[in-house]
Write an enzyme that holds these catalytic residues in place. Structure first.
Site, short mmCIF file in Angstrom:
data_model
loop_
_atom_site.label_atom_id
_atom_site.label_comp_id
_atom_site.label_asym_id
_atom_site.label_seq_id
_atom_site.Cartn_x
_atom_site.Cartn_y
_atom_site.Cartn_z
N THR A 126 0.81 -1.21 0.00
CA THR A 126 0.00 0.00 0.00
C THR A 126 0.85 1.27 0.00
O THR A 126 1.74 1.42 0.84
CB THR A 126 -0.91 -0.02 1.24
OG1 THR A 126 -1.67 -1.23 1.20
CG2 THR A 126 -1.84 1.18 1.26
N GLU A 127 0.56 2.17 -0.92
CA GLU A 127 1.25 3.45 -1.07
C GLU A 127 2.75 3.26 -1.33
O GLU A 127 3.56 4.10 -0.98
CB GLU A 127 1.06 4.35 0.17
CG GLU A 127 -0.39 4.46 0.67
CD GLU A 127 -1.32 5.18 -0.30
OE1 GLU A 127 -0.84 5.66 -1.34
OE2 GLU A 127 -2.53 5.23 -0.01
N LEU A 128 3.10 2.13 -1.95
CA LEU A 128 4.49 1.76 -2.20
C LEU A 128 5.31 1.72 -0.92
O LEU A 128 6.53 1.88 -0.94
CB LEU A 128 5.17 2.70 -3.22
CG LEU A 128 4.65 2.70 -4.66
CD1 LEU A 128 5.72 3.27 -5.60
CD2 LEU A 128 4.26 1.32 -5.13
N SER A 129 4.62 1.52 0.20
CA SER A 129 5.35 1.51 1.47
C SER A 129 6.28 0.29 1.51
O SER A 129 5.94 -0.79 1.04
CB SER A 129 4.38 1.49 2.66
OG SER A 129 3.51 0.40 2.58
#
Lengths: 401, 465
Positions: free
Chosen positions: A149-152
């Protein structure tokens, strides 16, 4: 030889309606706003489908037909797939046709577009598994590259993906972690044996996603010719253009010329024999990793901080998410499927993003992406809904022996 | 042209509207103008200057004006209630009143428009906040198109209102002038200069209450002080307020009368038994509810409420705190609850009205009013009236009037938490407080307040005659 690797993110949360203290214990339908507001999920989805999903998917399909070398990849949250099935099934059909060309890769992610990796690994794994099942059912494929998620990202996500047998993980190509190195190469996550790291080229990506229509930008207007020259001049093996699918038609309206830009991109770039298109898996297979990248702290693709502070940066957000994950044991033990589903929908990262107060007291910067009048409104609705979850848990306990 | 004369003459932005309030038991708003006018000349005539009037009110001042005038009207008085500005209301009821009253003319043939206006508002911010807060507030009284009702600077509005006071005094025959709070004091003082009739200044709150004593607006203080000094009598809503009037405004003690506020069905309609009881779902799930209801501002002490809540939660996880209201400290209070780790125990329903408000008062297990400085504190009576036990700060005027209620210094959060737990843990104590509270609230009627004011008026008019 340099490859262009495009991945587009498709996600829509189940937005929480204005949920009042008086609703607690009386109304457990948190996501059913049916009014004219931007909290009406079906309404939003149909609007975005019309403005972005449909025209963009149609265009991409045509591009795939006309240019045998064109590749594009998609990542869809599980909850956007479910919403598309309900509110815009024609969009999902187009995505399926795209995947059927064999030149569109689907990435793995969490079903609920959550931050669970950082709060509960078992829950994270359950959501990844649930997403895999959905993608297999809908598209008949198995994700080989993971995007959180969100490139986390953090080192332990890389080793997790490695252990799970993923070919690679995607994250942000942020200068602070790369130092002198370029994002345009394949890297090894620290501690991983097989898995690779693909890093977003945020400059080129943001030229399209954010700056495309900005007349204050010195390079405006951005043409495919100009972009082709930049790409040709760039060093490295792969240029990773990662952005929201909604860039086309929603963040950048049709009137900006964004669709023309997209349409002409493959033709313009293929004039240069040194440039081709690849999916993330193809990039990983084609190029050797250049180095190991160490990311001990959480990295994301958001804001200038490139961390999680947009989601859990203030005490309201932290209170909310800690409370949420504090309910995990009870919720899962309840074996109440609706309760579990609601708890998971409340994990979607967008809920916390709406509570962000980072740049100003009014959260103006995030206002574009928030359906609430203020982060405080988002917070009060959310906390009241969590209390309702607790009430439902208590009732369940009272019923069971 | 049917334009009110005063508008032309004074060329002020706002026009004059006089609310002929009041009537007998039936309180039918459609009768407003005609009865006042018809019965005018035989009775003692009181020219009353106010700032707000329900339903177009934002807080206790408007409520008190309604309660007092309604009861005074039953005491053989002819009351004319003046407001500085007509507030166009979108509801049918306002139109009814205006239509009837358009025919009303003064002796010299000029048209005066009488109007009781209705306008629902979102926020309790107005006369009870400091001028600066008011100017900065996004939540002030606003018309539908977003323009502020009273402009951005309360002080200059009050000064303009004052200039009108004399003109009104010339046109409205009267035997006594009555002004509510600093916003109207200027108008009352000016009226007295013209007619030389006795003036009563009614102090509902002082600048020291509104600011929590911190950073008073000197201009407002000056207006308050001048109004009180010009008055023949000052009415204070509590002994606490009287003390402030004497100490801080240098008014001779013998000039000040204490008249407590009241409560009855005029200002606090009895809850409809058929109204929803949605909060009972929380109680059935095992939660106990502690209510704060008021403006979320420094004066009301919401931060002490939350700090006490923290201590209560340490002992009892089944208590939920409802911080109802809006105000400039609302966001800060959310952060405070979060930083104390009780964001899931403090719920913020926003500003409550109507059914929501009644339900909150009635279904709470405990009402707490931790005001730092409260001239009176009608909210406590509203809770008591429906049988909810209350804890009030010793710094609130109402504490003098409700012997049975639990009292605590606003700053003593430890004691406050102890008292909360005592009430929540002891059904017997809850029952006792509830029973006595209902009885005490029943004794504090607006009629009682009006009776005291009536005798004050008699004393002044007899002397004047």
């Amino acid at each position: 030889m340099a490859s262009i690797c495009i991945y587009l993110q498709i996600h829509q949360p189940y937005r929480l309606k204005h949920y009042r203290v008086f609703d607690v214990g009386n109304d457990s339908e948190y996501f059913n706003d049916a009014g004219e507001s931007d909290l009406n999920n079906g309404r939003i989805l149909r609007k975005v489908a019309e403005k972005s999903y449909l025209p963009t998917a149609l265009l991409l399909l045509r591009m795939l037909e006309e240019h045998p070398g064109f590749r594009v990849s998609l990542s869809l949250s599980g909850i956007v797939v479910k919403q598309l099935e309900r509110d815009a099934p024609e969009v999902l059909e187009l995505f399926k046709r795209m995947v059927a060309t064999g030149r569109v890769e689907i990435l793995g992610e969490t079903y609920y577009h959550s931050l669970a990796f950082f709060y509960s690994l078992p829950e994270f794994e359950r959501q990844v598994a649930k997403h895999r099942e959905l993608i297999a059912r809908v598209f008949g494929v198995e994700p080989r590259v993971f995007r959180n998620t969100e490139l986390s990202y953090r080192n332990d996500l890389g080793t997790w993906a490695d252990a799970q047998g993923y070919a690679g993980v995607i994250t942000e190509g942020w200068d602070a972690i790369l130092g002198w190195r370029s994002p345009n190469f394949v890297y090894r996550p620290k501690g991983a044996s097989q898995a690779r790291l693909l890093l977003k080229n945020y400059r080129f990506s943001d030229d399209i996603a954010f700056r495309f229509s900005s007349r204050a930008w010195g390079e405006w207007p951005l043409t495919v010719e100009k972009f082709g020259q930049w790409v040709a001049a760039a060093e490295g093996d792969t240029i990773n253009l990662f952005m929201d699918f909604e860039t086309f038609g929603e963040h950048q309206w049709r009137e900006t010329g964004i669709f023309d830009f997209l349409e002409h991109l493959p033709r313009e770039l293929s004039k240069n024999p040194r440039i081709d298109f690849k999916t993330p898996s193809e990039v990983i297979a084609a190029y050797e990793p250049k180095d190991e990248v160490d990311i001990p702290h959480i990295l994301t693709w958001a804001d200038t901080d490139r961390d999680l502070t947009a989601w859990v940066g203030n005490d309201l957000q932290r209170s909310a998410i800690e409370k949420l994950y504090g309910l995990e044991t009870g919720v899962l033990a309840s074996s109440d499927t609706k309760l579990v589903e609601d708890w998971r929908r409340l994990q979607t990262s967008d809920h916390f993003y709406y509570m962000c107060t980072k740049w100003s007291a009014d959260g103006d910067v995030h206002a574009y992406f928030s359906p609430y009048a203020s982060p405080y409104e988002a917070f009060t609705s959310y906390m009241s809904a969590l209390v309702d979850l607790e009430v439902r848990l208590r009732r369940g306990e009272a019923v069971s022996p | 042209m049917n334009i009110p004369f005063l508008v032309n003459m004074l060329a002020f932005v706002f026009s004059l509207f006089v609310v002929g309030a009041i009537l007998g038991a039936a309180f039918s708003r459609t009768e407003v103008g005609s009865r006042v006018i018809a019965q005018a000349r035989q009775k003692l005539r009181v020219l009353m200057f106010g700032w707000e009037f329900p339903p177009f009110n934002s807080g206790g001042l408007g409520v008190a004006c309604l309660g007092l005038t309604r009861s005074l009207a039953n005491k053989d008085l002819d009351l004319v209630f003046v407001m500085p500005k007509r507030l166009p209301g979108p509801v049918p009821f306002a139109k009814i009143v205006s239509a009837q009253i358009d025919q009303t003319q003064t002796e010299d043939g000029r048209t005066i428009t009488y109007s009781v206006t209705d306008y629902s508002i979102n926020s309790p911010v107005t006369p009870y906040v400091s001028s600066e807060v008011y100017a900065n507030s996004k939540d002030g009284l606003r018309f539908e198109d977003g323009t502020p009702v009273y402009g951005t600077d309360l002080v200059s509005e009050a000064r303009r209102y004052a200039k009108l006071g004399g003109a009104i005094a010339k046109r409205e025959p009267h035997d006594l002038i009555y002004a509510h709070d600093w916003l109207s004091f200027g108008a009352g003082k000016e009226a007295k200069r013209i007619s030389r009739k006795p003036l009563i200044a009614h102090v509902h709150s002082t600048e020291f209450d509104r600011t929590g004593g911190d950073g008073i607006d000197q201009r407002i203080y000056d207006l308050e002080r001048a109004g009180m000094h010009a008055a023949d009598r000052v009415v204070a809503v509590s002994g606490r307020t009287k003390q402030a009037v004497v100490d801080r405004y240098a008014i001779p003690e013998e000039k000040v009368r204490v008249v407590w506020n009241g409560i009855d069905k005029t200002t606090a309609p009895a809850p409809d038994p058929a109204s929803p009881k949605r909060l009972s779902s929380l109680k059935k799930a095992g939660y106990k509810l502690v209510l704060f209801l008021g403006r979320i501002t420094i004066q009301k002490g919401p931060d002490y409420f939350i700090r006490a809540a923290r201590r209560v939660v340490d002992r009892d996880k089944n208590v939920l705190f409802i911080l109802a209201g809006s105000g400039d400290m609302e966001r800060q209070m959310m952060h405070l609850a979060a930083s104390l780790g009780i964001a899931d125990k403090v719920l913020f329903p926003g500003f409550l009205r109507g059914h929501d408000q009644h339900e909150a008062y009635a279904l709470a297990d405990l009402f707490v009013m931790p005001s730092v400085s409260e001239p009176f504190g009608l909210a406590a009576l509203e809770a008591m009236r429906v049988g909810t036990p209350v804890i009030v700060s010793k710094q609130s005027g109402v504490a003098e009037a409700i012997p049975s209620a639990l009292k605590v210094d606003f700053w003593d959060v430890e004691k406050m938490a102890d008292l909360m737990l005592s009430v929540l843990e002891s059904p017997a104590l809850r029952e006792e407080l509830s029973r006595k509270g209902v009885a005490e609230a029943a004794g504090l009627t607006w009629d009682r307040s009006a009776e005291e004011i009536r005798s004050l008026i008699d004393g002044l008019t007899l002397r004047a005659a």
